[in-house]
Design an enzyme around this catalytic site. Structure first.
Site, PDB file in Angstrom:
ATOM      1  N   HIS A  18       0.859  -1.189   0.000  1.00 31.45           N
ATOM      2  CA  HIS A  18       0.000   0.000   0.000  1.00 31.45           C
ATOM      3  C   HIS A  18       0.885   1.226   0.000  1.00 31.45           C
ATOM      4  CE1 HIS A  18      -3.025   2.928   0.828  1.00 31.45           C
ATOM      5  NE2 HIS A  18      -2.606   3.166   2.061  1.00 31.45           N
TER       6      HIS A  18
ATOM      7  N   HIS B  32       0.875   5.801  -0.906  1.00 33.56           N
ATOM      8  CA  HIS B  32       0.122   7.008  -1.234  1.00 33.56           C
ATOM      9  C   HIS B  32       0.819   7.709  -2.398  1.00 33.56           C
ATOM     10  CE1 HIS B  32      -2.801   7.406   2.240  1.00 33.56           C
ATOM     11  NE2 HIS B  32      -2.097   6.324   2.552  1.00 33.56           N
TER      12      HIS B  32
ATOM     13  N   ASP C  37       0.121  -4.930 -20.427  1.00 37.93           N
ATOM     14  CA  ASP C  37       1.169  -5.899 -20.096  1.00 37.93           C
ATOM     15  C   ASP C  37       1.020  -6.452 -18.683  1.00 37.93           C
ATOM     16  OD1 ASP C  37       2.592  -5.983 -22.481  1.00 37.93           O
ATOM     17  OD2 ASP C  37       3.948  -4.356 -21.925  1.00 37.93           O
TER      18      ASP C  37
ATOM     19  N   HIS D 185      -8.710   7.297  -0.949  1.00 39.46           N
ATOM     20  CA  HIS D 185      -7.619   6.754  -0.140  1.00 39.46           C
ATOM     21  C   HIS D 185      -6.373   6.561  -0.999  1.00 39.46           C
ATOM     22  CE1 HIS D 185      -6.384   3.542   3.095  1.00 39.46           C
ATOM     23  NE2 HIS D 185      -5.438   4.434   2.856  1.00 39.46           N
TER      24      HIS D 185
ATOM     25  N   TYR E 179       6.833 -14.079 -23.874  1.00 40.23           N
ATOM     26  CA  TYR E 179       7.678 -12.929 -23.546  1.00 40.23           C
ATOM     27  C   TYR E 179       8.785 -13.363 -22.575  1.00 40.23           C
ATOM     28  CZ  TYR E 179       9.055  -8.297 -21.840  1.00 40.23           C
ATOM     29  OH  TYR E 179       9.769  -7.175 -21.485  1.00 40.23           O
TER      30      TYR E 179
END
Length: 237
Positions: A97, A99, A122, A173, A231
């Site tokens: 997580h 910001h 991708d 958020h 790939y």
């Protein structure tokens, strides 16, 4: 000390967040789940990155309770725990997580991130969804846990495979990303923020543009992730 190697991996993943410009101050966290013990390791809450070490990473169970470590775990621990509790069986073992500014802007706007081109395709098979904001009751009851519940429920309601779209925006958020381990979750966090910048600039240049053609999205995603992916280099035997 429990999960010594995992602590080192999670420490490195957390240190990669400021390295890639995804966090300032203490605005982010990374974790990784260990399926053998049913525990995960996460960054301690509110600790500056230059004061982190493998030893002060915190071991938690899937109820978000500290099992080992002297510091309090990240304030987002229960969000990570809910993601592992529901998606670890899909191979999701790392969570991040941040910001990061570009991704937060899309979350604050309450918008899905459209798949405008091949860079996005991708890594994300379709738009990156923006979940609804939490209600006042959900925030007061159990903010971090309910953030996890909104993410998981939102993917289920919209029929989105979290393996094919390893990222989400939570309204007002910010972004959460995940992967097979903490390092891949960090990678996806970097890609997500870059795609947010690209999409923002695309809309500035062409406000009424549509997503990339589905056949082009299919080609780019499946050549990396499909059963016939080609790939990169073949694994050494």
């Amino acid at each position: 000390m429990m999960l010594k190697e995992l602590r080192e991996k999670v420490y490195e993943a957390n240190m990669d967040l400021p390295k890639h410009g995804l966090v300032v101050f203490t605005w982010g966290n990374a974790s990784e789940f260990d399926p053998e013990t049913g525990l995960f390791v996460i960054k301690p809450s509110g600790v500056d990155y230059d004061k982190l070490s493998p030893e002060n990473m915190v071991v938690c169970d899937l109820e978000g309770k500290r099992v080992e470590g002297e510091m309090n775990p990240s304030s987002d621990t229960l969000t990570h725990a809910w993601i592992y509790k529901n998606w670890a069986d899909k191979g999701i073992r790392g969570c991040v997580h941040t910001h990061s500014a570009a991704a937060v802007a899309w979350a604050q706007a309450g918008r899905d991130l459209p798949a405008y081109g091949t860079t996005h395709a991708d890594y994300f098979y379709g738009p990156v969804p923006c979940m609804r904001g939490l209600t006042e009751e959900e925030i007061e009851e159990a903010y971090e846990l309910n953030t996890g519940k909104v993410i998981v429920a939102g993917f289920e309601e919209r029929g989105i495979d979290p393996v094919a779209v390893p990222a989400v925006l939570v309204r007002n958020h910010g972004p959460f990303t995940w992967g097979k381990d903490a390092a891949q979750a960090v990678y996806h966090a970097v890609v997500l923020d870059e795609c947010c910048k690209m999409a923002r600039d695309t809309e500035i240049l062409s406000p009424h543009c549509g997503p990339a053609p589905q056949y082009l999205q299919d080609k780019h995603y499946l050549r990396k992730h499909g059963p016939n992916a080609y790939y990169g280099q073949a694994a050494a035997h």
